[in-house]
Scaffold this motif. Sequence first.
Motif, PDB file in Angstrom:
ATOM      1  N   LEU A  48       0.861  -1.189   0.000  1.00 25.54           N
ATOM      2  CA  LEU A  48       0.000   0.000   0.000  1.00 25.54           C
ATOM      3  C   LEU A  48       0.883   1.219   0.000  1.00 25.54           C
ATOM      4  O   LEU A  48       1.298   1.699  -1.024  1.00 25.54           O
ATOM      5  CB  LEU A  48      -0.906  -0.015   1.242  1.00 25.54           C
ATOM      6  N   GLY A  49       1.156   1.719   1.172  1.00 22.95           N
ATOM      7  CA  GLY A  49       2.297   2.611   1.286  1.00 22.95           C
ATOM      8  C   GLY A  49       2.108   4.104   1.255  1.00 22.95           C
ATOM      9  O   GLY A  49       2.716   4.789   2.038  1.00 22.95           O
ATOM     10  N   SER A  50       1.284   4.632   0.407  1.00 27.00           N
ATOM     11  CA  SER A  50       1.224   6.086   0.412  1.00 27.00           C
ATOM     12  C   SER A  50       0.415   6.553   1.617  1.00 27.00           C
ATOM     13  O   SER A  50      -0.363   5.811   2.198  1.00 27.00           O
ATOM     14  CB  SER A  50       0.587   6.619  -0.864  1.00 27.00           C
ATOM     15  N   GLN A  51       0.597   7.786   1.949  1.00 23.48           N
ATOM     16  CA  GLN A  51      -0.071   8.340   3.121  1.00 23.48           C
ATOM     17  C   GLN A  51      -1.586   8.398   2.931  1.00 23.48           C
ATOM     18  O   GLN A  51      -2.326   8.629   3.870  1.00 23.48           O
ATOM     19  CB  GLN A  51       0.475   9.735   3.424  1.00 23.48           C
ATOM     20  N   PRO A  56      -0.754   2.530   7.368  1.00 27.15           N
ATOM     21  CA  PRO A  56       0.616   2.896   7.025  1.00 27.15           C
ATOM     22  C   PRO A  56       1.365   1.637   6.605  1.00 27.15           C
ATOM     23  O   PRO A  56       1.159   0.578   7.188  1.00 27.15           O
ATOM     24  CB  PRO A  56       1.179   3.462   8.325  1.00 27.15           C
ATOM     25  N   ASP A  57       2.195   1.735   5.592  1.00 29.26           N
ATOM     26  CA  ASP A  57       2.901   0.562   5.076  1.00 29.26           C
ATOM     27  C   ASP A  57       4.343   0.921   4.780  1.00 29.26           C
ATOM     28  O   ASP A  57       4.706   1.199   3.642  1.00 29.26           O
ATOM     29  CB  ASP A  57       2.194   0.057   3.818  1.00 29.26           C
ATOM     30  N   PRO A  58       5.193   0.925   5.826  1.00 32.97           N
ATOM     31  CA  PRO A  58       6.594   1.338   5.639  1.00 32.97           C
ATOM     32  C   PRO A  58       7.352   0.418   4.697  1.00 32.97           C
ATOM     33  O   PRO A  58       8.415   0.775   4.212  1.00 32.97           O
ATOM     34  CB  PRO A  58       7.187   1.252   7.050  1.00 32.97           C
ATOM     35  N   GLY A  59       6.822  -0.763   4.433  1.00 29.40           N
ATOM     36  CA  GLY A  59       7.512  -1.684   3.532  1.00 29.40           C
ATOM     37  C   GLY A  59       7.367  -1.318   2.075  1.00 29.40           C
ATOM     38  O   GLY A  59       8.073  -1.848   1.220  1.00 29.40           O
ATOM     39  N   SER A  60       6.475  -0.407   1.769  1.00 32.16           N
ATOM     40  CA  SER A  60       6.201  -0.078   0.372  1.00 32.16           C
ATOM     41  C   SER A  60       7.156   0.979  -0.172  1.00 32.16           C
ATOM     42  O   SER A  60       7.542   1.905   0.543  1.00 32.16           O
ATOM     43  CB  SER A  60       4.778   0.441   0.247  1.00 32.16           C
ATOM     44  N   HIS A  61       7.496   0.859  -1.429  1.00 29.93           N
ATOM     45  CA  HIS A  61       8.322   1.879  -2.082  1.00 29.93           C
ATOM     46  C   HIS A  61       7.617   3.234  -2.074  1.00 29.93           C
ATOM     47  O   HIS A  61       8.258   4.265  -2.185  1.00 29.93           O
ATOM     48  CB  HIS A  61       8.610   1.482  -3.530  1.00 29.93           C
ATOM     49  N   GLY A  62       6.282   3.217  -1.951  1.00 25.64           N
ATOM     50  CA  GLY A  62       5.542   4.476  -2.000  1.00 25.64           C
ATOM     51  C   GLY A  62       5.394   5.168  -0.665  1.00 25.64           C
ATOM     52  O   GLY A  62       4.860   6.266  -0.595  1.00 25.64           O
ATOM     53  N   PHE A  63       5.902   4.556   0.393  1.00 28.80           N
ATOM     54  CA  PHE A  63       5.642   5.057   1.740  1.00 28.80           C
ATOM     55  C   PHE A  63       6.110   6.488   1.951  1.00 28.80           C
ATOM     56  O   PHE A  63       5.439   7.288   2.585  1.00 28.80           O
ATOM     57  CB  PHE A  63       6.292   4.143   2.776  1.00 28.80           C
ATOM     58  N   ARG A  64       7.271   6.823   1.403  1.00 30.80           N
ATOM     59  CA  ARG A  64       7.823   8.165   1.634  1.00 30.80           C
ATOM     60  C   ARG A  64       7.381   9.166   0.578  1.00 30.80           C
ATOM     61  O   ARG A  64       7.936  10.238   0.486  1.00 30.80           O
ATOM     62  CB  ARG A  64       9.343   8.109   1.692  1.00 30.80           C
ATOM     63  N   GLY A  65       6.392   8.760  -0.215  1.00 30.62           N
ATOM     64  CA  GLY A  65       5.896   9.696  -1.211  1.00 30.62           C
ATOM     65  C   GLY A  65       6.432   9.399  -2.602  1.00 30.62           C
ATOM     66  O   GLY A  65       7.252   8.513  -2.808  1.00 30.62           O
ATOM     67  N   LYS A  66       5.957  10.193  -3.530  1.00 29.27           N
ATOM     68  CA  LYS A  66       6.243   9.960  -4.938  1.00 29.27           C
ATOM     69  C   LYS A  66       7.659  10.395  -5.302  1.00 29.27           C
ATOM     70  O   LYS A  66       8.089  11.494  -4.930  1.00 29.27           O
ATOM     71  CB  LYS A  66       5.227  10.749  -5.766  1.00 29.27           C
ATOM     72  N   THR A  67       8.372   9.540  -5.965  1.00 30.80           N
ATOM     73  CA  THR A  67       9.693   9.890  -6.502  1.00 30.80           C
ATOM     74  C   THR A  67       9.719   9.453  -7.966  1.00 30.80           C
ATOM     75  O   THR A  67       8.785   8.814  -8.453  1.00 30.80           O
ATOM     76  CB  THR A  67      10.826   9.158  -5.756  1.00 30.80           C
ATOM     77  N   ASN A  68      10.792   9.785  -8.633  1.00 32.82           N
ATOM     78  CA  ASN A  68      10.915   9.401 -10.032  1.00 32.82           C
ATOM     79  C   ASN A  68      10.820   7.891 -10.194  1.00 32.82           C
ATOM     80  O   ASN A  68      10.191   7.383 -11.125  1.00 32.82           O
ATOM     81  CB  ASN A  68      12.242   9.923 -10.587  1.00 32.82           C
ATOM     82  N   ARG A  69      11.429   7.169  -9.255  1.00 29.59           N
ATOM     83  CA  ARG A  69      11.459   5.713  -9.354  1.00 29.59           C
ATOM     84  C   ARG A  69      10.070   5.094  -9.216  1.00 29.59           C
ATOM     85  O   ARG A  69       9.681   4.233  -9.984  1.00 29.59           O
ATOM     86  CB  ARG A  69      12.376   5.174  -8.257  1.00 29.59           C
ATOM     87  N   ASN A  70       9.304   5.528  -8.195  1.00 33.90           N
ATOM     88  CA  ASN A  70       8.045   4.855  -7.877  1.00 33.90           C
ATOM     89  C   ASN A  70       6.822   5.546  -8.480  1.00 33.90           C
ATOM     90  O   ASN A  70       5.690   5.188  -8.144  1.00 33.90           O
ATOM     91  CB  ASN A  70       7.893   4.732  -6.362  1.00 33.90           C
ATOM     92  N   PRO A 184       9.721  -2.391  10.839  1.00 35.04           N
ATOM     93  CA  PRO A 184       8.284  -2.124  10.810  1.00 35.04           C
ATOM     94  C   PRO A 184       7.763  -2.239   9.377  1.00 35.04           C
ATOM     95  O   PRO A 184       8.410  -1.780   8.450  1.00 35.04           O
ATOM     96  CB  PRO A 184       8.191  -0.672  11.297  1.00 35.04           C
ATOM     97  N   GLY A 185       6.634  -2.873   9.197  1.00 31.79           N
ATOM     98  CA  GLY A 185       6.125  -3.083   7.848  1.00 31.79           C
ATOM     99  C   GLY A 185       6.585  -4.393   7.277  1.00 31.79           C
ATOM    100  O   GLY A 185       6.176  -4.789   6.195  1.00 31.79           O
ATOM    101  N   GLY A 186       7.464  -5.081   7.973  1.00 31.01           N
ATOM    102  CA  GLY A 186       7.894  -6.400   7.533  1.00 31.01           C
ATOM    103  C   GLY A 186       6.714  -7.330   7.425  1.00 31.01           C
ATOM    104  O   GLY A 186       6.728  -8.251   6.630  1.00 31.01           O
TER     105      GLY A 186
END
Length: 216
Positions: A48-51, A56-70, A184-186
């Motif tokens: 899941l990951g986005s806010q 909350p899903d700290p395991g997701s690439h999207g957790f910290r918000g949108k970047t070029n990669r994700n 966390p999120g594991g």
Amino acid sequence: MHPVNADHNFLLHHHSVDAAPRLLGATLRHESDEGPVTVRITEVEAYLGSQTSDFPDPGSHGFRGKTNRNAVMFGPAGFLYVYFTYGMHYCANIVCGTAGTSSGCLLRAGEVIEGRELAKSRRAAAKKEVELAKGPARLTQALGLGREHNGLPVFESPLTLRLADAAPSPQHLSTGPRVGVSGPGGGHEYPWRFWLSGDKTVSTYRPAKPRQAPAV
DNA sequence: GGTCCGATAGGCT
DNA sequence: GCCTATCGGACCG
């Protein structure tokens, strides 16, 4: 966004945890210049990951918000998110949900049901047929997916995704913690991983490597 | 069958 | 600098 078919409509209206069971038994076909390979999906992992998500899903690439990669994960359902990891492997996700959420299902394993010879040639290290797509990086290798497929629609050539008609019955559905995500999120706190019970192509579970040695 | 470990590059703090 | 949504080969039983 206008859905292209009923399967697309389903993905647009469900986030990854709800969509995951319908991806089990689904087929993903990739027709490359070398020919077609189709995989029947037997194991997935929800992210899941986005806010904007419910959990909350700290395991997701999207957790910290949108970047070029994700960025692809933050778009609407029905696209492939392919990323490069460990310096040598690609992994693929089916993006789920509406635009603005970073919901997706990592394709962890499958059974090659079309194009076995081509898949074998791409997976020279595989000793047995069940190993052709047993693992997320093996699956992308068998299908011939790489960086250039990031962001491609999964319901348009060269990709064809067909969802299962229904989620597996409880008897055939297994769930568990995540693979390879520590801290966390594991996911011991939530069943993120879904697979078809007893299927030989499901990857062997390896607990995430701990970040530090456990205190004695 | 299980378990350990090196490879290798890019993302993120 | 550290960690990683991994794999395959080596080794042990």
